[in-house]
Design an enzyme around this catalytic site. Structure first.
Site, mmCIF file in Angstrom:
data_model
loop_
_atom_site.group_PDB
_atom_site.id
_atom_site.type_symbol
_atom_site.label_atom_id
_atom_site.label_comp_id
_atom_site.label_asym_id
_atom_site.label_seq_id
_atom_site.Cartn_x
_atom_site.Cartn_y
_atom_site.Cartn_z
ATOM 1 N N TRP A 1 -14.585 7.987 17.382
ATOM 2 C CA TRP A 1 -13.499 8.901 16.994
ATOM 3 C C TRP A 1 -13.583 10.219 17.765
ATOM 4 O O TRP A 1 -12.629 10.993 17.768
ATOM 5 C CB TRP A 1 -13.553 9.176 15.492
ATOM 6 C CG TRP A 1 -14.718 10.051 15.082
ATOM 7 C CD1 TRP A 1 -16.031 9.869 15.405
ATOM 8 C CD2 TRP A 1 -14.664 11.255 14.322
ATOM 9 N NE1 TRP A 1 -16.806 10.873 14.869
ATOM 10 C CE2 TRP A 1 -15.988 11.730 14.192
ATOM 11 C CE3 TRP A 1 -13.646 11.972 13.722
ATOM 12 C CZ2 TRP A 1 -16.305 12.903 13.494
ATOM 13 C CZ3 TRP A 1 -13.964 13.136 13.017
ATOM 14 C CH2 TRP A 1 -15.284 13.596 12.912
ATOM 15 N N ASP A 2 -14.716 10.463 18.391
ATOM 16 C CA ASP A 2 -14.898 11.679 19.184
ATOM 17 C C ASP A 2 -13.719 11.892 20.129
ATOM 18 O O ASP A 2 -13.275 13.015 20.359
ATOM 19 C CB ASP A 2 -16.166 11.591 20.041
ATOM 20 C CG ASP A 2 -17.418 11.270 19.257
ATOM 21 O OD1 ASP A 2 -17.313 10.601 18.224
ATOM 22 O OD2 ASP A 2 -18.508 11.664 19.710
ATOM 23 N N GLU B 1 -22.484 12.068 8.238
ATOM 24 C CA GLU B 1 -23.254 10.834 8.024
ATOM 25 C C GLU B 1 -24.518 11.043 7.193
ATOM 26 O O GLU B 1 -25.273 10.102 6.972
ATOM 27 C CB GLU B 1 -23.625 10.208 9.379
ATOM 28 C CG GLU B 1 -22.411 9.747 10.147
ATOM 29 C CD GLU B 1 -22.747 9.232 11.546
ATOM 30 O OE1 GLU B 1 -23.916 9.311 11.945
ATOM 31 O OE2 GLU B 1 -21.817 8.773 12.233
ATOM 32 N N LYS C 1 -24.647 16.844 7.946
ATOM 33 C CA LYS C 1 -25.009 16.819 9.357
ATOM 34 C C LYS C 1 -24.049 17.675 10.170
ATOM 35 O O LYS C 1 -24.391 18.148 11.258
ATOM 36 C CB LYS C 1 -24.923 15.355 9.818
ATOM 37 C CG LYS C 1 -25.525 15.017 11.145
ATOM 38 C CD LYS C 1 -25.367 13.509 11.382
ATOM 39 C CE LYS C 1 -25.729 13.110 12.795
ATOM 40 N NZ LYS C 1 -25.180 11.769 13.131
ATOM 41 N N GLN C 2 -22.829 17.805 9.685
ATOM 42 C CA GLN C 2 -21.783 18.446 10.480
ATOM 43 C C GLN C 2 -20.618 18.863 9.583
ATOM 44 O O GLN C 2 -20.583 18.522 8.419
ATOM 45 C CB GLN C 2 -21.289 17.473 11.529
ATOM 46 C CG GLN C 2 -20.550 16.263 10.956
ATOM 47 C CD GLN C 2 -20.559 15.103 11.920
ATOM 48 O OE1 GLN C 2 -21.533 14.348 11.969
ATOM 49 N NE2 GLN C 2 -19.511 14.958 12.694
#
Lengths: 734, 734
Positions: A331-332, A462, A570-571
């Site tokens: 998806w990046d 994640e 994580k983000q």
């Protein structure tokens, strides 16, 4: 623009470890990439990556299950094209080399290097190397090596060929970010003439084939035994060119004279013109900060190098600079890299979306395998369109990729008004993803409220898996429903029967409208912020005593069960939705949300900091925005994630562009109006950048007190342009 | 008791498929098991399972992670001991056989069979076979084969030996209930004499070794070439005995004369005495229902055959009747099988708990690997105490095993008052599991309520994974905290310094008390039932169009992601807690809860129906209880789960006993009082069963209107006995 801003040298990079330099100075053109191996001492059997050239191997599960992804897909790391073999005429081989000069010219794409070579007997010479990759003629790469006497002043024998890999032992890794060993392909080499080698490589399972030619431009010279005499004190040059065929292509060039039309200088021209065009459309300059300018130029350069341009390939997580993540597309592309292309090169953006469209039949099959009776589910990680995620809780469960693809289609259309693309490909993708969400979700009555919910999903973060009502997922799915209605209307404007071929009518659109209205978006009344998911906020915080640097990234130090049970991200996850939909929340809520989620985010993902930078800029905290941006801008140049050796962090390269454009200049598009809002931090006194939107190249210049938008080329655009909330009239300069 | 009740024959079983019969008629003694392979046409290289004799192999993950279980453990399926090779004296081999008679005598443990053998030339003879396994002398198995003329009346040559397996190809399965292929061990065979074969088998990785001897009891006979003459019309018998050594044991028997003390009849006596004792302690008779009696006798028989008796082994999920689930030990032992032993054979129960205690050091290590800084986490599935679950969401995440072990220790102590065991082993297990829960859980403030919660766990229902506050897990953890306080007091009664060796004091007990008080138990105000977990009730129901029989068991037809996002349960989960803690809820709530969860349970697990039966009995719905009980009682005899070929469903065997005892007779123990409550269904006019509690054997007899408890042997017990809520006085009979 200064020279310095466009030259990356050895002085500009974090360390001089060979694997790191190989990544940083890699050349690529969307079709193939050449890592900057040391040509003398580097590994001759790896260094070249061809976009979409991969091998499969069965995924072995400790405990398998129904519908699990079946095959690994692994990009092949093919023979190094740069390797060269040099001996003295008495047979002493130059085995060690020191890389003394490297200069990557971002305006021409030329890589200039110098090495001091040494034999075991202590004899030294100097070897210069200039290499360039074709950017329009994307099958070519060329290099000239020039030899000068050192303490050794006699004759040399130079030989160059493409090496055939031998079986190597597979070393499994617990780092999911690395690649795996793929089965060796079948390789054949053949000397067509003394100056031309043909190398044919064919994968055993995927049956992909590529033909590569290596040749000398001097037709009288010999690849395997070319004498050079250094005794005259001059520099002696040998020129080579490589042709990397298309996957599946057979003998499309004349093996007798493959390079006639391609002298090295022709390839240099090709490359120079390409980069001139890139900078014309998308130059970014931060006034007075050479280091930063260099970093952002480098990022844009590598983004362009990585992107597949043929509609059949895409942008791997590491581009063509390394084989990390097995060369998979994620998806990046849609969420971090496509915006740069949408706003500077719509043709490229279209090609990248075409790739996804080509995978739609496999996405339909995947939805069925996941027990969803309609619609399509795009593969979380893939090369060929099939799901290759071997750990579904942090792979397939990231259903949000469906809505991410739809979102990108919408953004592409918003600015291009390319209704042909929508009718041919785009609408089908948006419809099939909306169909997926409809069948995947479920109604849940809570008191008098009727919610449409999505259960057992993993969001972008994640470190939290298999949760219910992930805010990001739900918000994007809601948008997916809205988008299908919007695009349907656009099609109907063109053609009142335009929806018939999709078998849908107003009734279906009404269903989507009702779903969009009722998609549940979790909100904490207590904290007055959006909740990452139904349970995130009720988990305990990550223990302070495990928050020292050696514990990060957490995924390399803790079992997933340990990570999952804490409130740790994580983000950016909920914040990523806030970035995408600024209209959703008040400035006060954004601040609360930012403060909260920043406290529980590790930024272990390279996709995190750019979003934190953008939102900080929007919130009016330019200092924080600048801090995050600097880490983003220089992530690979300072080796922040410590794994640049496996390849560049492509999503972050896109993210750094977003941080400047969507962050500091407050760019976004809404209702056919292009908005700019000046959020410059004090460290940046002036920011100038270009965009190509529709047929017009715009230049945007921001200083502390002023924002100017001018048309550099093309017509005065028809869309509105707003600066700091007020519509302005554009003028054309030059 | 009638003869019929204790004889299982071919007429009593669901089908006559060889693999199914092999399981059903397997003989075992806790040390080893012999599947009832067809001695002529069956597979000679598999059929014998030694408890705890296993091989490891590295677990390969599609994507590995930190702290993942590293090694598969797989019970080895060793050479068939029953195989025999018969030819006519002209060399025609009897290759096919028809099993015409089978009779397993549950009072003696003797298996009597008859086969009609045939050569390819059409010659037939009859072969009888009687086999028995040593129950006290658990190293022995013996068989006598008797041959009678059929249409062939001449001479035979009989040969028998232990076959050495050859490499076989591994066939991976997506059915997680099957076993995997383990690496072949190193095997040596040696003929000590013409009548005695020594077979030595050693695993390559675990370095376990076992020596097996096969011998003829007639010292003059030959294993490999024994002539038999059928011409006299009489039956001719050949007798063999097998010695299966202990794991690791070297030459403990005299190879020259290993069976001197063990004639077949000696082994028959040994077996008969053992079973007499079993039935004396634990006979169950359902008046007038032979079929049902036979089923329950069979279940008890197989439970006893399966259980490891040496404190180093346990009860595999399939016992020693098949290699399904790789011979692993699960929570099934503590929660489904141990009750039978606790209430009929305390010595055996102690041995089974001792096994767990021996794994405590590995459980401590496992807790560390899972990021929990104190306490111990028992392996979800294991032979050697190390975690062997290769799919952690339905394995390691089932943390409840810790509290299950603690619960079993508590139940054992409750009835035995065996304070020595508690001081030597039991308390340490209960303390270390409580320590685990303390560090694993987290506080969560909701309004004014301070909850102690457990996040990202999987409860007994594996169709729902990685959830927060699984009711069963939380309720059992609460009990674990309470139990450590209770047992600490019991120790302190004996010895005021008794806790010092554990390094705990009153302060620690206060902490546990506070935790026990605040463990959160999710409850739906809306439905007025306990919630399976925080989100279960908000998920959509499993679609009706996927509820036809061919969709079950769901795990063999759907991706876990599909199953997890629905409100669907594989087995009793919240209801299992209700069964364990009847005092927790009102009869009305139990009815609501039962109705609700019954509607969302597939019973795909063999551990489900027995619990539904018990609760229905308690709720006053004896018809429903009887229905579930009948499926439970005959599960393997009717091949309900369709995989009995892989081995018996041991937990269900225990569950069927529980259904009778805890269900129809309402047995439970609380505060040193043994309770019985008559819940007989109309189909059972009379239920009689025995228990051995402390030193006394009780017989309980229930009819529709009456419940009698008498002491059959041993002293009048000191604990109270209550029938239908009133304390009664016991009398001794006979």
């Amino acid at each position: 623009m200064t020279l310095r801003d466009y030259h990356l040298t050895l002085h500009d990079v974090a360390d001089h470890q060979p694997e790191y330099l190989e990544t940083i100075f890699s050349l690529a053109n969307g079709h193939f990439g050449v890592r900057a191996n040391d040509p003398i001492s580097g590994n001759p059997i790896t260094g070249t990556l061809i976009n979409g050239f991969y091998e499969t191997s069965p995924i072995t599960y400790g405990e398998a299950g129904i519908g699990y992804a079946q095959q690994h897909q692994t990009i092949l790391n093919l023979s190094d094209l740069r390797h060269i073999h040099v001996t003295t005429d008495s047979g002493h081989r130059f085995t060690s080399s020191e890389r003394t000069v490297v200069d990557l010219d971002l305006t021409t794409g030329e890589l200039t290097e110098q090495f001091v070579l040494q034999t075991q007997q202590g004899e030294t010479i100097t070897m210069g190397m200039k290499s360039v990759i074709g950017q329009r003629q994307t099958n070519f790469w060329a290099a000239s090596y020039s030899f000068t006497a050192g303490n050794y002043t006699g004759g040399l024998l130079v030989s160059k060929s493409i090496a055939v890999p031998a079986e190597a032992e597979s070393i499994p890794s617990v780092d999911p970010r690395k690649t795996r060993m793929a089965g060796l392909p079948i390789c054949e080499t053949q000397f067509v003439s003394r100056g031309l080698q043909r190398y044919h490589v064919k994968t055993r399972r995927t049956k992909q084939a590529v033909t590569i030619y290596l040749g000398m431009l001097d037709k009288t010279a010999s690849l395997l035994q070319q004498p050079v005499d250094l005794s005259d004190g001059a520099a002696h040059k040998l020129e080579y060119e490589v042709y990397v065929g298309e996957i599946g292509e057979q003998n499309t060039i004349d093996p007798a004279a493959p390079f006639l039309a391609n002298t090295v200088s022709a390839l240099q021209d090709d490359s120079r013109q390409f980069w001139q065009d890139v900078w014309h459309r998308s130059e970014v300059t931060v006034g007075g900060n050479e280091e930063l300018n260099l970093a952002i130029h480098y990022n844009i350069f590598q983004l362009n190098q990585a992107a597949g341009r043929d509609g059949r390939t895409n942008i791997a997580a590491k581009g063509l600079s390394g084989s990390g993540y097995e060369g998979h597309y994620f998806w990046d592309t849609e969420m971090y890299m496509l915006p740069y292309f949408i706003y500077t090169n719509q043709q490229m953006a279209r090609q990248l979306l075409l790739y996804r469209y080509q995978t739609l039949p496999k996405a339909r099959q995947r939805a069925r395998a996941l027990g969803v009776g309609q619609g399509a589910l795009f593969a979380w990680r893939t090369i060929n369109g099939e799901e290759a995620s071997a750990y579904f809780p942090a792979g397939t469960a990231q259903y949000h990729i469906d809505a991410d693809v739809a979102y990108a289609v919408g953004k592409y259309y918003e600015i291009t008004r390319d209704i042909d693309f929508i009718e041919q490909c785009g609408f089908e993708m948006v419809l099939e993803t909306a169909n997926f969400w409809e069948a995947f979700g479920g109604w849940h009555q809570v008191g008098t409220e009727n919610r449409f919910e999505f259960h057992t999903v993993t969001g972008p973060d994640e470190y939290t898996a298999l949760v219910n009502n992930n805010y990001y997922t739900n918000r994007l799915a809601k948008h997916n429903f809205e988008l299908v209605i919007y695009l349907a209307k656009e099609i109907l404007k063109e053609d009142p029967h335009g929806l018939e071929k999709y078998g849908i009518g107003q009734g279906d659109l009404d269903v989507f409208e009702n779903l969009a209205e009722h998609v549940y978006l979790p909100y904490s009344d207590d904290l007055q912020i959006n909740e990452q998911d139904d349970s995130f906020l009720s988990k305990p915080r990550w223990p302070v005593d495990r928050s020292t640097p050696e514990n990060f990234p957490l995924l390399l130090h803790y079992h997933p069960l340990t990570i999952y049970r804490y409130q740790i991200a994580k983000q950016a996850d909920t914040l990523l939705a806030d970035y995408l939909f600024p209209e959703d929340l008040s400035p006060e809520q954004l601040k609360r949300e930012y403060r909260y989620y920043e406290g529980v985010t590790t930024h272990d993902s390279s996709l995190s900091r750019s979003i934190f930078s953008i939102l900080a800029a929007r919130m009016g905290d330019p200092e924080k925005a600048y801090g995050y941006f600097m880490d983003t801008a220089q992530m690979d140049l300072v080796n922040l994630q410590k794994n640049t050796a496996d390849g560049l962090h492509l999503a972050n390269l896109g993210g750094s562009w977003l941080a400047l454009v969507a962050g500091f200049s407050g760019f976004y598009v809404q209702d056919e109006v292009v908005h700019f809002n000046n959020h410059l931090p004090k460290e940046i006194t002036k920011l100038t950048y270009r965009m190509k939107i529709a047929a017009s190249v715009l230049e945007i210049e921001l200083t502390a007190n002023d924002t100017n938008v001018t048309v550099i080329s093309g017509p005065i655009p028809t869309y509105g342009v707003s600066v700091d909330g007020e519509l302005i009239s554009l003028v054309k300069v030059g």
